[in-house]
Design a protein around this motif. Structure first.
Motif, PDB file in Angstrom:
ATOM      1  N   GLY A 131       0.823  -1.212   0.000  1.00 58.38           N
ATOM      2  CA  GLY A 131       0.000   0.000   0.000  1.00 58.38           C
ATOM      3  C   GLY A 131       0.852   1.254   0.000  1.00 58.38           C
ATOM      4  N   VAL A 132       1.906   1.246   0.793  1.00 59.85           N
ATOM      5  CA  VAL A 132       2.834   2.380   0.820  1.00 59.85           C
ATOM      6  C   VAL A 132       3.471   2.564  -0.550  1.00 59.85           C
ATOM      7  N   LEU A 133       3.835   1.466  -1.191  1.00 56.81           N
ATOM      8  CA  LEU A 133       4.440   1.553  -2.529  1.00 56.81           C
ATOM      9  C   LEU A 133       3.464   2.161  -3.536  1.00 56.81           C
ATOM     10  N   PHE A 134       2.205   1.782  -3.471  1.00 58.00           N
ATOM     11  CA  PHE A 134       1.208   2.404  -4.357  1.00 58.00           C
ATOM     12  C   PHE A 134       1.131   3.907  -4.100  1.00 58.00           C
ATOM     13  N   TRP A 135       1.199   4.313  -2.840  1.00 54.34           N
ATOM     14  CA  TRP A 135       1.174   5.744  -2.528  1.00 54.34           C
ATOM     15  C   TRP A 135       2.423   6.443  -3.041  1.00 54.34           C
ATOM     16  N   ILE A 136       3.561   5.775  -2.984  1.00 58.53           N
ATOM     17  CA  ILE A 136       4.792   6.353  -3.553  1.00 58.53           C
ATOM     18  C   ILE A 136       4.614   6.542  -5.052  1.00 58.53           C
ATOM     19  N   MET A 137       4.026   5.542  -5.720  1.00 55.84           N
ATOM     20  CA  MET A 137       3.772   5.651  -7.160  1.00 55.84           C
ATOM     21  C   MET A 137       2.793   6.802  -7.448  1.00 55.84           C
ATOM     22  N   PHE A 138       1.818   6.982  -6.569  1.00 54.52           N
ATOM     23  CA  PHE A 138       0.874   8.095  -6.711  1.00 54.52           C
ATOM     24  C   PHE A 138       1.607   9.436  -6.634  1.00 54.52           C
ATOM     25  N   VAL A 139       2.481   9.586  -5.643  1.00 52.92           N
ATOM     26  CA  VAL A 139       3.209  10.842  -5.454  1.00 52.92           C
ATOM     27  C   VAL A 139       4.160  11.102  -6.619  1.00 52.92           C
ATOM     28  N   LEU A 140       4.827  10.066  -7.106  1.00 50.90           N
ATOM     29  CA  LEU A 140       5.806  10.218  -8.180  1.00 50.90           C
ATOM     30  C   LEU A 140       5.196  10.178  -9.579  1.00 50.90           C
ATOM     31  N   TYR A 141       3.893  10.022  -9.666  1.00 47.91           N
ATOM     32  CA  TYR A 141       3.206   9.858 -10.948  1.00 47.91           C
ATOM     33  C   TYR A 141       3.479  11.038 -11.884  1.00 47.91           C
ATOM     34  N   LYS A 142       3.782  10.692 -13.105  1.00 46.56           N
ATOM     35  CA  LYS A 142       3.924  11.685 -14.168  1.00 46.56           C
ATOM     36  C   LYS A 142       2.912  11.339 -15.245  1.00 46.56           C
ATOM     37  N   THR A 143       2.416  12.334 -15.917  1.00 44.10           N
ATOM     38  CA  THR A 143       1.355  12.070 -16.901  1.00 44.10           C
ATOM     39  C   THR A 143       1.851  11.307 -18.120  1.00 44.10           C
ATOM     40  N   GLU A 144       3.101  11.455 -18.466  1.00 43.08           N
ATOM     41  CA  GLU A 144       3.603  10.683 -19.604  1.00 43.08           C
ATOM     42  C   GLU A 144       3.937   9.273 -19.129  1.00 43.08           C
ATOM     43  N   ASN A 145       3.861   8.304 -20.038  1.00 41.82           N
ATOM     44  CA  ASN A 145       4.181   6.930 -19.693  1.00 41.82           C
ATOM     45  C   ASN A 145       5.687   6.767 -19.570  1.00 41.82           C
ATOM     46  N   VAL A 146       6.131   6.594 -18.368  1.00 44.77           N
ATOM     47  CA  VAL A 146       7.551   6.398 -18.093  1.00 44.77           C
ATOM     48  C   VAL A 146       7.730   4.979 -17.606  1.00 44.77           C
ATOM     49  N   ASP A 147       8.745   4.282 -18.105  1.00 46.61           N
ATOM     50  CA  ASP A 147       9.010   2.932 -17.634  1.00 46.61           C
ATOM     51  C   ASP A 147       9.378   2.954 -16.182  1.00 46.61           C
TER      52      ASP A 147
END
Length: 148
Positions: A131-147
């Motif tokens: 769950g924490v990792l999903f939140w990290i992905m949420f915070v670091l999310y960029k609109t372009e598709n980045v690998d």
């Protein structure tokens, strides 16, 4: 542009929803494990090491799963998706089997409190970390598709 309704959220928000679901589930499973630890006093360092081993095994599996779901979510063409799209159908099935199996296992009395303490504590902490990792992905999310 996709049709947006009250049940649609931005792709990025799906990551936060997944984070909340996994953290809540993880906290509750870990809580059951800790309560079982209280029943097996005195517990030993071996019990704790076994919980750490369960945590590592499931943590690795949940890490890979969270990366897979993050890629899937970011790969959606539409910016707004139904709120339940934080998982795919396979993940929902796995979650239902794990929850049903866990509830049955605890209520059946087939396994001792020691097993519940060791396994649930490790599993719950791994779920929480996912769950924490999903939140990290949420915070670091960029609109372009980045690998990832």
């Amino acid at each position: 542009m996709s049709k947006r309704t009250i049940f649609h959220v931005k792709k990025r928000t799906l990551l936060a929803i997944a984070g909340c679901v996994w953290m809540i589930a993880g906290f509750n499973v870990a809580r059951l494990g800790v309560l079982s630890y209280r029943k097996i006093i005195p517990f030993t360092i071996l019990h704790i090491l076994l919980s750490v081993l369960v945590f590592c095994a499931f943590g690795f599996m949940f890490y890979k799963m969270s990366i897979k779901h993050t890629r899937r979510i970011k790969g959606y063409k539409e910016e707004f998706r139904p709120i339940w799209h934080f998982f795919d159908i396979k993940a929902y099935c796995i979650m239902a089997v794990m929850m049903g199996g866990g509830i049955w296992l605890r209520s059946s009395g087939l396994v001792p409190d020691t097993f519940i303490a060791v396994f649930y504590t490790g599993l719950g902490c791994a779920l929480t970390l996912a769950g924490v990792l999903f939140w990290i992905m949420f915070v670091l999310y960029k609109t372009e598709n980045v690998d990832l």
